[in-house]
Design a protein around this motif. Structure first.
Motif, PDB file in Angstrom:
ATOM      1  N   TRP A 187       0.843  -1.324  -0.013  1.00  0.00           N
ATOM      2  CA  TRP A 187      -0.027   0.072  -0.024  1.00  0.00           C
ATOM      3  C   TRP A 187       0.899   1.168  -0.044  1.00  0.00           C
ATOM      4  CZ3 TRP A 187       1.228   3.024   3.919  1.00  0.00           C
ATOM      5  CH2 TRP A 187       1.620   2.578   5.178  1.00  0.00           C
ATOM      6  N   ARG A 188       2.140   1.107   0.095  1.00  0.00           N
ATOM      7  CA  ARG A 188       3.054   2.364   0.241  1.00  0.00           C
ATOM      8  C   ARG A 188       3.907   2.814  -1.185  1.00  0.00           C
ATOM      9  NH1 ARG A 188       6.805   2.983   5.469  1.00  0.00           N
ATOM     10  NH2 ARG A 188       4.543   2.999   6.201  1.00  0.00           N
ATOM     11  N   THR A 189       3.793   3.927  -1.451  1.00  0.00           N
ATOM     12  CA  THR A 189       4.494   4.732  -2.360  1.00  0.00           C
ATOM     13  C   THR A 189       5.510   5.491  -1.726  1.00  0.00           C
ATOM     14  OG1 THR A 189       2.622   4.252  -3.950  1.00  0.00           O
ATOM     15  CG2 THR A 189       4.506   5.937  -4.682  1.00  0.00           C
ATOM     16  N   VAL A 190       6.985   5.372  -1.969  1.00  0.00           N
ATOM     17  CA  VAL A 190       7.669   6.060  -1.529  1.00  0.00           C
ATOM     18  C   VAL A 190       8.457   7.143  -2.671  1.00  0.00           C
ATOM     19  CG1 VAL A 190      10.007   6.383   0.034  1.00  0.00           C
ATOM     20  CG2 VAL A 190       8.303   4.679   0.417  1.00  0.00           C
ATOM     21  N   ARG A 191       8.596   8.230  -2.497  1.00  0.00           N
ATOM     22  CA  ARG A 191       9.138   9.302  -3.342  1.00  0.00           C
ATOM     23  C   ARG A 191      10.747   9.274  -2.924  1.00  0.00           C
ATOM     24  NH1 ARG A 191       6.652  10.035  -8.052  1.00  0.00           N
ATOM     25  NH2 ARG A 191       8.091  11.818  -8.436  1.00  0.00           N
ATOM     26  N   VAL A 192      11.728   8.778  -3.799  1.00  0.00           N
ATOM     27  CA  VAL A 192      13.046   8.544  -3.452  1.00  0.00           C
ATOM     28  C   VAL A 192      13.637   9.678  -4.212  1.00  0.00           C
ATOM     29  CG1 VAL A 192      15.117   7.099  -3.479  1.00  0.00           C
ATOM     30  CG2 VAL A 192      12.924   6.068  -3.205  1.00  0.00           C
ATOM     31  N   THR A 193      14.452  10.638  -3.594  1.00  0.00           N
ATOM     32  CA  THR A 193      15.244  11.562  -4.074  1.00  0.00           C
ATOM     33  C   THR A 193      16.599  11.617  -3.873  1.00  0.00           C
ATOM     34  OG1 THR A 193      13.174  13.044  -3.653  1.00  0.00           O
ATOM     35  CG2 THR A 193      15.376  14.189  -4.011  1.00  0.00           C
ATOM     36  N   GLY A 247       4.395  15.462  -0.481  1.00  0.00           N
ATOM     37  CA  GLY A 247       4.595  13.876  -0.503  1.00  0.00           C
ATOM     38  C   GLY A 247       4.085  13.656   0.942  1.00  0.00           C
ATOM     39  N   ASP A 248       3.906  12.171   0.879  1.00  0.00           N
ATOM     40  CA  ASP A 248       3.407  11.600   2.075  1.00  0.00           C
ATOM     41  C   ASP A 248       4.486  10.970   2.637  1.00  0.00           C
ATOM     42  OD1 ASP A 248       0.517  12.171   2.100  1.00  0.00           O
ATOM     43  OD2 ASP A 248       0.322  10.409   0.406  1.00  0.00           O
ATOM     44  N   TYR A 249       5.374  10.088   2.129  1.00  0.00           N
ATOM     45  CA  TYR A 249       6.552   9.156   2.224  1.00  0.00           C
ATOM     46  C   TYR A 249       7.659   9.897   1.278  1.00  0.00           C
ATOM     47  CZ  TYR A 249       3.148   6.691   4.736  1.00  0.00           C
ATOM     48  OH  TYR A 249       1.884   6.305   5.555  1.00  0.00           O
ATOM     49  N   ARG A 250       8.631  10.044   1.958  1.00  0.00           N
ATOM     50  CA  ARG A 250       9.891  10.549   0.870  1.00  0.00           C
ATOM     51  C   ARG A 250      11.286   9.957   1.707  1.00  0.00           C
ATOM     52  NH1 ARG A 250       9.864  13.724  -3.223  1.00  0.00           N
ATOM     53  NH2 ARG A 250       8.257  14.958  -3.649  1.00  0.00           N
ATOM     54  N   CYS A 251      12.166   9.618   0.652  1.00  0.00           N
ATOM     55  CA  CYS A 251      13.534   9.225   1.304  1.00  0.00           C
ATOM     56  C   CYS A 251      14.275   9.781   0.430  1.00  0.00           C
ATOM     57  CB  CYS A 251      13.534   7.631   1.149  1.00  0.00           C
ATOM     58  SG  CYS A 251      15.002   6.836   1.740  1.00  0.00           S
ATOM     59  N   PHE A 252      15.464  10.354   1.237  1.00  0.00           N
ATOM     60  CA  PHE A 252      16.447  11.118   0.267  1.00  0.00           C
ATOM     61  C   PHE A 252      17.813   9.966   0.303  1.00  0.00           C
ATOM     62  CE2 PHE A 252      13.424  14.102   1.898  1.00  0.00           C
ATOM     63  CZ  PHE A 252      13.405  14.931   1.010  1.00  0.00           C
ATOM     64  N   ALA A 266      12.978  10.060   5.477  1.00  0.00           N
ATOM     65  CA  ALA A 266      14.195   9.140   5.795  1.00  0.00           C
ATOM     66  C   ALA A 266      15.193   9.789   5.099  1.00  0.00           C
ATOM     67  CB  ALA A 266      13.882   7.603   6.133  1.00  0.00           C
ATOM     68  N   ILE A 267      16.451   9.273   5.608  1.00  0.00           N
ATOM     69  CA  ILE A 267      17.645   9.438   4.662  1.00  0.00           C
ATOM     70  C   ILE A 267      18.664   8.137   4.875  1.00  0.00           C
ATOM     71  CG2 ILE A 267      19.738  10.792   4.403  1.00  0.00           C
ATOM     72  CD1 ILE A 267      18.750  13.109   6.264  1.00  0.00           C
ATOM     73  N   ILE A 268      18.999   7.903   3.492  1.00  0.00           N
ATOM     74  CA  ILE A 268      19.880   6.887   3.382  1.00  0.00           C
ATOM     75  C   ILE A 268      21.502   7.404   3.119  1.00  0.00           C
ATOM     76  CG2 ILE A 268      20.543   4.938   2.163  1.00  0.00           C
ATOM     77  CD1 ILE A 268      17.556   4.054   1.764  1.00  0.00           C
ATOM     78  N   GLY A 269      22.272   7.234   3.825  1.00  0.00           N
ATOM     79  CA  GLY A 269      23.511   7.707   3.519  1.00  0.00           C
ATOM     80  C   GLY A 269      24.370   6.526   2.689  1.00  0.00           C
ATOM     81  N   TYR A 298      25.310   1.109   2.994  1.00  0.00           N
ATOM     82  CA  TYR A 298      24.517   2.275   3.335  1.00  0.00           C
ATOM     83  C   TYR A 298      23.635   2.258   4.696  1.00  0.00           C
ATOM     84  CZ  TYR A 298      20.326  -0.961   2.486  1.00  0.00           C
ATOM     85  OH  TYR A 298      19.547  -1.835   2.501  1.00  0.00           O
ATOM     86  N   GLU A 299      23.326   3.345   5.304  1.00  0.00           N
ATOM     87  CA  GLU A 299      22.890   3.278   6.625  1.00  0.00           C
ATOM     88  C   GLU A 299      21.477   4.391   6.795  1.00  0.00           C
ATOM     89  OE1 GLU A 299      24.158   4.791  11.055  1.00  0.00           O
ATOM     90  OE2 GLU A 299      25.872   4.015   9.725  1.00  0.00           O
ATOM     91  N   VAL A 300      20.668   3.782   7.162  1.00  0.00           N
ATOM     92  CA  VAL A 300      19.229   4.614   7.458  1.00  0.00           C
ATOM     93  C   VAL A 300      19.277   5.487   8.694  1.00  0.00           C
ATOM     94  CG1 VAL A 300      16.775   4.622   7.230  1.00  0.00           C
ATOM     95  CG2 VAL A 300      17.956   2.845   5.924  1.00  0.00           C
ATOM     96  N   ALA A 301      18.902   6.691   8.312  1.00  0.00           N
ATOM     97  CA  ALA A 301      18.645   7.648   9.306  1.00  0.00           C
ATOM     98  C   ALA A 301      17.091   8.087   9.371  1.00  0.00           C
ATOM     99  CB  ALA A 301      19.616   9.192   9.190  1.00  0.00           C
ATOM    100  N   GLN A 302      16.357   7.780  10.374  1.00  0.00           N
ATOM    101  CA  GLN A 302      14.872   8.042  10.378  1.00  0.00           C
ATOM    102  C   GLN A 302      14.905   9.349  10.511  1.00  0.00           C
ATOM    103  OE1 GLN A 302      13.149   5.380   9.671  1.00  0.00           O
ATOM    104  NE2 GLN A 302      11.271   6.617   9.648  1.00  0.00           N
ATOM    105  N   GLY A 303      13.568   9.804  10.106  1.00  0.00           N
ATOM    106  CA  GLY A 303      13.253  11.135  10.042  1.00  0.00           C
ATOM    107  C   GLY A 303      12.435  11.720  11.601  1.00  0.00           C
ATOM    108  N   PRO A 304      11.712  12.680  11.522  1.00  0.00           N
ATOM    109  CA  PRO A 304      11.204  13.259  12.589  1.00  0.00           C
ATOM    110  C   PRO A 304      10.308  12.422  13.463  1.00  0.00           C
ATOM    111  CG  PRO A 304       9.964  14.064  10.470  1.00  0.00           C
ATOM    112  CD  PRO A 304      11.031  13.075  10.129  1.00  0.00           C
TER     113      PRO A 304
END
Length: 98
Positions: free
Chosen positions: A36-42, A54-59, A83-86, A92-98
């Motif tokens: 059910w989820r769509t993530v915009r990946v930037t 957007g609803d869900y975004r990952c940088f 969220a941010i993926i470095g 890679y490592e995920v940094a969770q958002g607010p």
């Protein structure tokens, strides 16, 4: 956002495909869909302008720029979950958002 380098967008696509998402290229971004989820990946080489919607975004950004991007996101306070993926090489490592 600054210009996206091909390796960064390719790395973002690979990460989300490995996580089981169906990934499509949509301009300079990716759309990752699963259930059910769509993530915009930037992919972000340098944080300059953060998307406003957007609803869900990952940088996805180089690992050394995660802190700077996270500060910018907190400063701008977008109205979506993020969220941010470095990335560093194949790691890679995920940094969770607010």
């Amino acid at each position: 956002m600054s210009a996206v380098t091909t390796p960064l967008i390719d790395r973002a696509e690979s990460i989300f495909a490995d996580l089981g998402y169906a990934v499509t290229v949509d301009g300079g971004e990716l759309r990752a869909e699963r259930k059910w989820r769509t993530v915009r990946v930037t992919p972000v080489a340098e944080p300059t302008a953060i998307p406003e919607s957007g609803d869900y975004r990952c940088f996805v950004t180089p690992a050394e720029r995660v802190d700077r991007l996270e500060r910018e996101l907190h400063r701008q306070g977008p109205d979506y979950e993020w969220a941010i993926i470095g990335v560093s090489g194949e790691q890679y490592e995920v940094a969770q958002g607010p």
